[in-house]
Design an enzyme around this catalytic site. Structure first.
Site, mmCIF file in Angstrom:
data_model
loop_
_atom_site.group_PDB
_atom_site.id
_atom_site.type_symbol
_atom_site.label_atom_id
_atom_site.label_comp_id
_atom_site.label_asym_id
_atom_site.label_seq_id
_atom_site.Cartn_x
_atom_site.Cartn_y
_atom_site.Cartn_z
ATOM 1 N N ARG A 1 -30.602 -19.611 -52.613
ATOM 2 C CA ARG A 1 -29.677 -18.530 -52.226
ATOM 3 C C ARG A 1 -29.840 -17.469 -53.311
ATOM 4 N NH1 ARG A 1 -26.468 -20.802 -48.265
ATOM 5 N NH2 ARG A 1 -25.884 -22.981 -48.532
ATOM 6 N N ASP B 1 -24.764 -25.035 -39.557
ATOM 7 C CA ASP B 1 -23.435 -24.520 -39.187
ATOM 8 C C ASP B 1 -23.316 -24.033 -37.731
ATOM 9 O OD1 ASP B 1 -22.772 -25.022 -41.792
ATOM 10 O OD2 ASP B 1 -22.931 -22.943 -42.455
ATOM 11 N N ARG C 1 -5.179 -47.222 -40.903
ATOM 12 C CA ARG C 1 -4.895 -46.088 -41.772
ATOM 13 C C ARG C 1 -5.016 -44.757 -41.041
ATOM 14 N NH1 ARG C 1 -8.631 -48.083 -46.811
ATOM 15 N NH2 ARG C 1 -6.987 -49.081 -47.997
ATOM 16 N N CYS D 1 -11.698 -37.989 -32.201
ATOM 17 C CA CYS D 1 -10.799 -37.862 -33.364
ATOM 18 C C CYS D 1 -9.442 -37.373 -32.857
ATOM 19 C CB CYS D 1 -11.359 -36.854 -34.367
ATOM 20 S SG CYS D 1 -12.891 -37.407 -35.096
ATOM 21 N N LYS E 1 0.494 -45.025 -31.917
ATOM 22 C CA LYS E 1 -0.844 -44.894 -32.557
ATOM 23 C C LYS E 1 -0.877 -45.610 -33.903
ATOM 24 C CE LYS E 1 -4.340 -42.506 -30.965
ATOM 25 N NZ LYS E 1 -5.416 -43.419 -30.797
HETATM 26 O O1 F6P Z 1 -24.854 -23.132 -44.664
HETATM 27 C C1 F6P Z 1 -24.934 -24.507 -44.651
HETATM 28 C C2 F6P Z 1 -23.929 -25.123 -45.592
HETATM 29 O O2 F6P Z 1 -24.215 -26.500 -45.641
HETATM 30 C C3 F6P Z 1 -22.460 -24.885 -45.247
HETATM 31 O O3 F6P Z 1 -22.003 -25.734 -44.243
HETATM 32 C C4 F6P Z 1 -21.814 -25.126 -46.575
HETATM 33 O O4 F6P Z 1 -20.598 -24.430 -46.686
HETATM 34 C C5 F6P Z 1 -22.818 -24.589 -47.555
HETATM 35 O O5 F6P Z 1 -24.072 -24.604 -46.888
HETATM 36 C C6 F6P Z 1 -22.931 -25.355 -48.835
HETATM 37 O O6 F6P Z 1 -23.806 -24.672 -49.652
HETATM 38 P P1 F6P Z 1 -24.447 -25.248 -50.987
HETATM 39 O O7 F6P Z 1 -25.452 -26.271 -50.606
HETATM 40 O O8 F6P Z 1 -25.047 -24.055 -51.629
HETATM 41 O O9 F6P Z 1 -23.324 -25.850 -51.758
#
Ligand code: F6P
Length: 319
Positions: A72, A127, A162, A186, A213
């Site tokens: 990044r 995502d 739980r 869920c 439940k």
């Molecule tokens: O964009 C993918 C993702 O896994 C998101 O779901 C998450 O918020 C983020 O990347 C985590 O980023 P990093 O691996 O930089 O902590």
């Protein structure tokens, strides 16, 4: 005419990125286009960390992660960094760049396009938060991983009767949470698209316990609240053992499922078709099982994907 291109992966890795790379390499060779790989995403582009990709990459389709590595690289927002990247590509006679990644990756590609360097975007992130495509590469693999994890959690959670909270990735998009919850039934689903209220949640849990439940799973997207604290509060107010599990980066790993491999192969192939037709500034998507493309610039004007309200309604009324 396009003679030489480069490919990079950027942002969070996702299963199927390698399958896309393999597809791009093979499609390039078939069309007599030379292909280079940029290591470490936009960072590598600025550092001229670029390698030759040979046609013998055929055993990576089933590998998780990305052989080109990823990063990044926030500094890519700066024009001076992008100028260095373009200079590096021009010095190597690269005619176009294919970027594989998520929204941040698209923003970088759009800026390069605007500076006159041709780019194509392929959507890859677990995502599933990219506009203009029903699915992103890696989403379905992550979904399978999450479903398997929740199944395991259910085993222990129900044995102890739980309440279990499971925190799922997705950033601002609730797709992974919603669909895994539907697959695992869920009891409670909390995603970024809906208003979260702890008091109301606890009230609803109490009601469902009163109805009989014994075991409850609450699926929640990351970054909404501190799940460990939430577990403590629930335990305190409901007097029932509660545990929180953060699935974390496990969700991003693993061999891509068939649907991701196929999607990546189709998108990789299509990206070369676009370049052969001199169609630049595009990003690829799949809609109703058809591979399509959009202008990246147009897509980035819209902020968020539409939330699947109807599915949330279904899940809320099923169990
Ligand atoms: O964009 C993918 C993702 O896994 C998101 O779901 C998450 O918020 C983020 O990347 C985590 O980023 P990093 O691996 O930089 O902590």
């Amino acid at each position: 005419m396009i003679k030489k291109i480069a490919v990079l992966t950027s942002g969070g890795d996702s299963p199927g990125m390698n399958a896309a790379i393999q597809s791009i390499i093979h499609s390039s060779y078939k069309n007599k286009i030379r292909i280079l790989g940029v290591l470490d995403g936009y960072l590598g582009l600025c550092q001229d960390n670029i390698i030759k990709l040979k046609n013998n990459f055929s055993n990576i389709i089933n590998q998780g992660g990305t052989i080109l590595r990823t990063a990044r690289y926030k500094k890519f927002n700066q024009k001076k960094e992008r100028k260095i990247a373009i200079k590096n590509m021009k010095n190597r006679n690269i005619d176009a760049l294919i970027v594989i990644g998520g929204n941040g990756t698209y923003i970088g590609a759009n800026k390069l396009n605007k500076m006159g360097f041709p780019c194509i975007g392929i959507p890859a992130t677990i995502d599933n938060d990219i506009l203009g495509t029903d699915y992103t590469i890696g989403y379905n693999t992550a979904l399978e991983t999450i479903v398997k994890s929740i199944d395991k959690l259910r085993d222990t959670s129900s044995s102890h009767q739980r309440i279990s909270i499971v925190e799922i990735m997705g950033r601002n998009c609730g797709d992974l949470t919603l669909f895994s919850s539907l697959a695992c039934w869920c009891e409670f689903i909390i995603t970024p698209e809906i208003l979260y209220n702890e008091k109301k949640l606890i009230h609803k849990i109490k009601k469902s316990i009163k109805k009989g439940k014994k075991n409850i799973i609450i699926a929640i997207t990351e970054k909404i609240c501190n799940v460990q604290k939430l577990a403590k509060n629930i335990e305190l107010k409901i007097k029932k053992e509660t545990r929180a599990t953060i699935l974390g980066h496990i969700q991003r790993g693993g061999s891509p499922v068939a649907i991701d491999r196929i999607l990546a192969s189709r998108m990789g192939f299509y990206s070369i078709q676009l370049l052969l037709k001199n169609k630049f500034g595009k990003c690829i998507g799949i809609q109703n099982n058809k591979i399509i493309s959009h202008n990246i610039n147009d897509l980035l004007k819209f902020k968020k994907k539409k939330f699947k309200k109807k599915l949330m309604f279904v899940s809320n009324n099923l169990y």
